[in-house]
Design a protein around this motif. Structure first.
Motif, PDB file in Angstrom:
ATOM      1  N   CYS A   1      -4.619  -0.103   0.511  1.00 39.06           N
ATOM      2  CA  CYS A   1      -5.081  -1.308   1.201  1.00 39.06           C
ATOM      3  C   CYS A   1      -6.503  -1.070   1.730  1.00 39.06           C
ATOM      4  O   CYS A   1      -6.952   0.077   1.800  1.00 39.06           O
TER       5      CYS A   1
ATOM      6  N   CYS B   1       0.852  -1.183   0.000  1.00 40.51           N
ATOM      7  CA  CYS B   1       0.000   0.000   0.000  1.00 40.51           C
ATOM      8  C   CYS B   1       0.896   1.244   0.000  1.00 40.51           C
ATOM      9  O   CYS B   1       1.784   1.368   0.832  1.00 40.51           O
TER      10      CYS B   1
ATOM     11  N   CYS C   1      -6.676   1.642   4.642  1.00 35.94           N
ATOM     12  CA  CYS C   1      -6.497   3.034   4.210  1.00 35.94           C
ATOM     13  C   CYS C   1      -7.671   3.496   3.351  1.00 35.94           C
ATOM     14  O   CYS C   1      -8.029   4.676   3.355  1.00 35.94           O
TER      15      CYS C   1
ATOM     16  N   GLU D   1       0.425   4.032   0.961  1.00 32.78           N
ATOM     17  CA  GLU D   1       0.234   4.858   2.147  1.00 32.78           C
ATOM     18  C   GLU D   1       0.876   4.223   3.389  1.00 32.78           C
ATOM     19  O   GLU D   1       1.692   4.833   4.057  1.00 32.78           O
ATOM     20  N   CYS D   2       0.495   2.975   3.691  1.00 33.21           N
ATOM     21  CA  CYS D   2       0.925   2.383   4.959  1.00 33.21           C
ATOM     22  C   CYS D   2       1.878   1.200   4.825  1.00 33.21           C
ATOM     23  O   CYS D   2       2.462   0.760   5.807  1.00 33.21           O
TER      24      CYS D   2
HETATM   25 ZN   LIG Z   1      -2.724   1.154   3.615  1.00 31.92          ZN
END
Ligand SMILES: [Zn+2]
Length: 203
Positions: A74, A61, A77, A63-64
């Motif tokens: 994901c 992901c 998120c 982002e994370c």
């Molecule tokens: Zn994520």
């Protein structure tokens, strides 16, 4: 009797590959490959295709760092119902599944991707520290939970991150009970994780 009897090279190569997986020894790899040999052609092709497409279909992901489908964030998120004021820092993506199973945490995650291990010369270069600091500096972020292992390396990593996070305007906490060391959290049952995360203390 042939003294140095081998499987064909193709099978030996497959066994070698499987032996690089966690918990798979020589005998287990041999059994797996011989079982695959008995698969019908369609099953073998499906397996080959899934492996071939793994790289392009499954990503981290952006982002994370959790496991995500290509081109998407994901599921955590992407869920607008999650509490965006809280980040739970874990070492590996699989630990997210364990925490989610406990059903007690509703914030976001951050996958560190590694840990400090000064004895083996790992000083955290492989960790996603920069991204963590960037996320923790966002105005909506209020708390960062360091859900790392309770062993020496997990503790060292948490202390290192807590120090860096001082420059962000966030509360830094840790599970009050301590989580099982290292990858252990991935195998801990939901109740253990729920209990550990329910009470949090200031780092
Ligand atoms: Zn994520």
């Amino acid at each position: 009797m042939i003294e140095d009897l081998h499987y064909p090279g193709h099978l030996e190569s497959l066994m070698e590959l499987l032996r690089t997986l966690p918990g798979v020894g020589k005998r287990a790899a041999e059994r797996m490959v011989l079982a695959m040999l008995k698969w019908d052609t369609e099953k073998q092709s499906t397996f080959g295709r899934l492996m071939l497409e793994l790289h392009e279909n499954v990503i981290s992901c952006p982002e994370c760092g959790a496991i995500a489908e290509a081109g998407k964030r994901c599921p955590v998120c992407g869920d607008s119902g999650r509490d965006r004021s809280c980040l739970c820092v874990v070492e590996d993506p699989q630990q997210i599944f364990a925490v989610e199973k406990s059903g007690t945490y509703h914030g976001l995650y951050h996958v560190l991707g590694g840990r400090l291990s000064p004895l083996s010369g790992n000083n955290g270069e492989n960790m996603t520290t920069e991204k963590l600091l960037e996320r923790a500096s966002r105005p909506e972020c209020r708390e960062v939970i360091l859900a790392l292992g309770a062993d020496v390396e997990g503790r060292a990593t948490a202390v290192f991150l807590a120090e860096l996070l001082k420059k962000c305007d966030v509360r830094v906490s840790q599970p009050a009970l301590g989580l099982p060391a290292g990858a252990g959290i991935g195998y801990a049952d939901g109740a253990t994780i729920a209990a550990a995360l329910a009470g949090r203390k200031e780092f």
